[in-house]
Enzyme design. Sequence first.
Site, PDB file in Angstrom:
ATOM      1  N   GLY A   1       0.549  -1.100  -0.456  1.00  0.00           N
ATOM      2  CA  GLY A   1      -0.232   0.033  -0.130  1.00  0.00           C
ATOM      3  C   GLY A   1       0.731   1.375  -0.173  1.00  0.00           C
ATOM      4  N   ILE A   2      -0.078   1.763   0.274  1.00  0.00           N
ATOM      5  CA  ILE A   2       1.570   3.675   0.882  1.00  0.00           C
ATOM      6  C   ILE A   2       1.742   3.540   0.874  1.00  0.00           C
ATOM      7  CG2 ILE A   2       0.713   5.790   1.743  1.00  0.00           C
ATOM      8  CD1 ILE A   2      -2.376   5.417   1.913  1.00  0.00           C
TER       9      ILE A   2
ATOM     10  N   ASP B   1       6.573  -3.437   9.665  1.00  0.00           N
ATOM     11  CA  ASP B   1       5.554  -3.943   9.107  1.00  0.00           C
ATOM     12  C   ASP B   1       5.487  -5.519   9.853  1.00  0.00           C
ATOM     13  OD1 ASP B   1       2.583  -4.819   7.605  1.00  0.00           O
ATOM     14  OD2 ASP B   1       3.411  -3.608   6.635  1.00  0.00           O
TER      15      ASP B   1
ATOM     16  N   CYS C   1       7.550  -5.803  13.200  1.00  0.00           N
ATOM     17  CA  CYS C   1       6.847  -4.877  14.506  1.00  0.00           C
ATOM     18  C   CYS C   1       5.530  -4.613  14.768  1.00  0.00           C
ATOM     19  CB  CYS C   1       7.748  -3.836  14.013  1.00  0.00           C
ATOM     20  SG  CYS C   1       6.845  -2.333  15.109  1.00  0.00           S
ATOM     21  N   ASP C   2       4.822  -4.846  15.225  1.00  0.00           N
ATOM     22  CA  ASP C   2       3.482  -4.347  15.592  1.00  0.00           C
ATOM     23  C   ASP C   2       3.910  -3.063  16.519  1.00  0.00           C
ATOM     24  OD1 ASP C   2       0.840  -4.217  16.634  1.00  0.00           O
ATOM     25  OD2 ASP C   2       0.738  -5.729  17.492  1.00  0.00           O
TER      26      ASP C   2
ATOM     27  N   ASN D   1       2.836   5.343   9.376  1.00  0.00           N
ATOM     28  CA  ASN D   1       1.426   4.746   8.378  1.00  0.00           C
ATOM     29  C   ASN D   1       0.932   3.250   8.778  1.00  0.00           C
ATOM     30  OD1 ASN D   1       0.426   4.408   5.436  1.00  0.00           O
ATOM     31  ND2 ASN D   1       2.118   2.437   5.682  1.00  0.00           N
TER      32      ASN D   1
ATOM     33  N   TYR E   1     -12.797   4.649  14.200  1.00  0.00           N
ATOM     34  CA  TYR E   1     -11.492   4.447  13.012  1.00  0.00           C
ATOM     35  C   TYR E   1     -11.578   6.423  12.920  1.00  0.00           C
ATOM     36  CZ  TYR E   1      -8.943   5.545   8.560  1.00  0.00           C
ATOM     37  OH  TYR E   1      -7.568   5.288   7.787  1.00  0.00           O
TER      38      TYR E   1
ATOM     39  N   LYS F   1      -8.417   8.421  14.177  1.00  0.00           N
ATOM     40  CA  LYS F   1      -7.174   9.996  13.355  1.00  0.00           C
ATOM     41  C   LYS F   1      -7.735  11.258  13.520  1.00  0.00           C
ATOM     42  CE  LYS F   1      -5.843   6.709   9.851  1.00  0.00           C
ATOM     43  NZ  LYS F   1      -4.274   6.384  10.403  1.00  0.00           N
TER      44      LYS F   1
HETATM   45  N1  LIG Z   1      -6.242   3.778   1.795  1.00  0.00           N
HETATM   46  C1  LIG Z   1      -6.961   4.505   2.011  1.00  0.00           C
HETATM   47  O1  LIG Z   1      -8.373   4.945   0.995  1.00  0.00           O
HETATM   48  C2  LIG Z   1      -6.328   5.044   2.969  1.00  0.00           C
HETATM   49  C3  LIG Z   1      -7.664   6.502   3.452  1.00  0.00           C
HETATM   50  C4  LIG Z   1      -7.352   7.454   4.370  1.00  0.00           C
HETATM   51  C5  LIG Z   1      -5.702   7.311   4.883  1.00  0.00           C
HETATM   52  N2  LIG Z   1      -5.800   6.065   4.842  1.00  0.00           N
HETATM   53  C6  LIG Z   1      -4.448   5.243   6.289  1.00  0.00           C
HETATM   54  O2  LIG Z   1      -2.965   5.021   5.503  1.00  0.00           O
HETATM   55  C7  LIG Z   1      -2.274   3.935   6.226  1.00  0.00           C
HETATM   56  C8  LIG Z   1      -1.793   3.383   5.260  1.00  0.00           C
HETATM   57  O3  LIG Z   1      -3.347   3.072   4.485  1.00  0.00           O
HETATM   58  P1  LIG Z   1      -2.696   1.166   3.741  1.00  0.00           P
HETATM   59  O4  LIG Z   1      -4.651   1.631   2.585  1.00  0.00           O
HETATM   60  O5  LIG Z   1      -1.800   1.495   2.981  1.00  0.00           O
HETATM   61  O6  LIG Z   1      -2.794   0.588   4.721  1.00  0.00           O
HETATM   62  P2  LIG Z   1      -2.882  -0.778   3.538  1.00  0.00           P
HETATM   63  O7  LIG Z   1      -3.886  -2.429   4.611  1.00  0.00           O
HETATM   64  O8  LIG Z   1      -3.106  -1.485   2.473  1.00  0.00           O
HETATM   65  O9  LIG Z   1      -1.406  -1.527   4.332  1.00  0.00           O
HETATM   66  C9  LIG Z   1      -1.544  -1.505   6.099  1.00  0.00           C
HETATM   67  C10 LIG Z   1      -0.438  -1.790   6.114  1.00  0.00           C
HETATM   68  O10 LIG Z   1       0.251  -1.425   7.623  1.00  0.00           O
HETATM   69  C11 LIG Z   1       0.758  -2.749   8.236  1.00  0.00           C
HETATM   70  N3  LIG Z   1      -0.495  -2.845   9.214  1.00  0.00           N
HETATM   71  C12 LIG Z   1      -1.218  -2.985   9.825  1.00  0.00           C
HETATM   72  N4  LIG Z   1      -1.359  -2.885  11.422  1.00  0.00           N
HETATM   73  C13 LIG Z   1      -0.049  -2.781  12.373  1.00  0.00           C
HETATM   74  C14 LIG Z   1       0.440  -3.212  13.048  1.00  0.00           C
HETATM   75  N5  LIG Z   1       0.184  -3.446  14.014  1.00  0.00           N
HETATM   76  N6  LIG Z   1       1.668  -2.958  13.794  1.00  0.00           N
HETATM   77  C15 LIG Z   1       2.439  -3.327  11.920  1.00  0.00           C
HETATM   78  N7  LIG Z   1       2.211  -2.841  11.174  1.00  0.00           N
HETATM   79  C16 LIG Z   1       0.756  -3.302  10.382  1.00  0.00           C
HETATM   80  C17 LIG Z   1      -0.211  -4.231   7.656  1.00  0.00           C
HETATM   81  O11 LIG Z   1       0.421  -5.401   7.130  1.00  0.00           O
HETATM   82  C18 LIG Z   1       0.365  -3.778   5.636  1.00  0.00           C
HETATM   83  O12 LIG Z   1       1.372  -3.679   5.575  1.00  0.00           O
HETATM   84  C19 LIG Z   1      -2.664   3.987   7.388  1.00  0.00           C
HETATM   85  O13 LIG Z   1      -2.641   4.678   8.362  1.00  0.00           O
HETATM   86  C20 LIG Z   1      -4.596   4.018   6.800  1.00  0.00           C
HETATM   87  O14 LIG Z   1      -5.151   4.929   7.299  1.00  0.00           O
HETATM   88  C21 LIG Z   1      -5.589   5.199   4.702  1.00  0.00           C
END
Ligand SMILES: NC(=O)c1ccc[n+]([C@@H]2O[C@H](COP(=O)([O-])OP(=O)(O)OC[C@H]3O[C@@H](n4cnc5c(N)ncnc54)[C@H](O)[C@@H]3O)[C@@H](O)[C@H]2O)c1
Length: 246
Positions: free
Chosen positions: A17-18, A37, A60-61, A88, A153, A157
């Site tokens: 993801g991001i 991660d 890492c959690d 992130n 959520y 945030k």
């Molecule tokens: N995608 C969206 O639409 C969106 C919009 C606004 C904000 N965000 C924020 O952007 C960030 C990334 O979102 P994304 O869509 O890429 O998410 P995603 O679910 O695609 O990826 C998230 C990553 O975080 C890891 N992760 C989850 N819990 C964890 C923990 N306890 N410890 C370590 N790693 C952990 C997962 O294993 C995964 O690799 C998040 O904070 C999300 O809230 C996302």
Amino acid sequence: MSTHDNRVAIVTGAARGIGQELAVQLAERGAKLALLDMGDCSETLAAVTAAGSEAIAVQCDVSSEADWISAREAVLGRFGRADILVNNAGIFPFANIDDLTPEVFRRVLNVNLEGAYLGVRTFAPVMAENGWGRIVNFASNSIATNLAGLSHYMASKMGVIGLTRGLANDLADRGITVNAIAPAITRTPGTSVMPSEITDAVWGQQAIKRFADPADIVGPVLFLTSDDAGFMTGQTISVDGGMMKL
Ligand SMILES: NC(=O)c1ccc[n+]([C@@H]2O[C@H](COP(=O)([O-])OP(=O)(O)OC[C@H]3O[C@@H](n4cnc5c(N)ncnc54)[C@H](O)[C@@H]3O)[C@@H](O)[C@H]2O)c1
């Protein structure tokens, strides 16, 4: 561009993801990466290496203080310093209040909000040793939507925004800035499970009417983690195609 030459950047949630896109773009600008991660970061590690940089992957959690302390040992053991932290990692399980259990509520707060606090607690003292640091936390523009099932959520945030403001005050005298971004709904593995009626309705509220890609979100994070943003702190920047406007 080498805006991040020799900076050591810690990115959480870097497996996909991001976070994955951000890690690769930081590497392309010269940063060395610590990829944190709970999941498998081998794909990101390969991409960062292909971009010509160095990286380590650390299990890492982010809600675990012990995991953060282990991550600090790993980062200092490999790189001897830390300059940038991007909190992130985040989770966004939908649950209407009728179904929102205390376990889900606490887990979302623990990962999204407490995880960011623990990251700063662990790495801000390391950044302070060099008198320079950049911290970016992840909020979300969902706080301004009328989506049901996201109260926990949105609370997490909004908490991130408050945390960011307070930490900016605490860390300014150490040369460390703390900012947040509030991304639009973005096409990632995390949102791939959402029905298109929801995702399309959200991005339909934007001035730029399309589903964001991770690359759309990363640019402002690169700016906030660079030398160029040294006089900005405590801010939350909307990166959402013009949905939220001041
Ligand atoms: N995608 C969206 O639409 C969106 C919009 C606004 C904000 N965000 C924020 O952007 C960030 C990334 O979102 P994304 O869509 O890429 O998410 P995603 O679910 O695609 O990826 C998230 C990553 O975080 C890891 N992760 C989850 N819990 C964890 C923990 N306890 N410890 C370590 N790693 C952990 C997962 O294993 C995964 O690799 C998040 O904070 C999300 O809230 C996302």
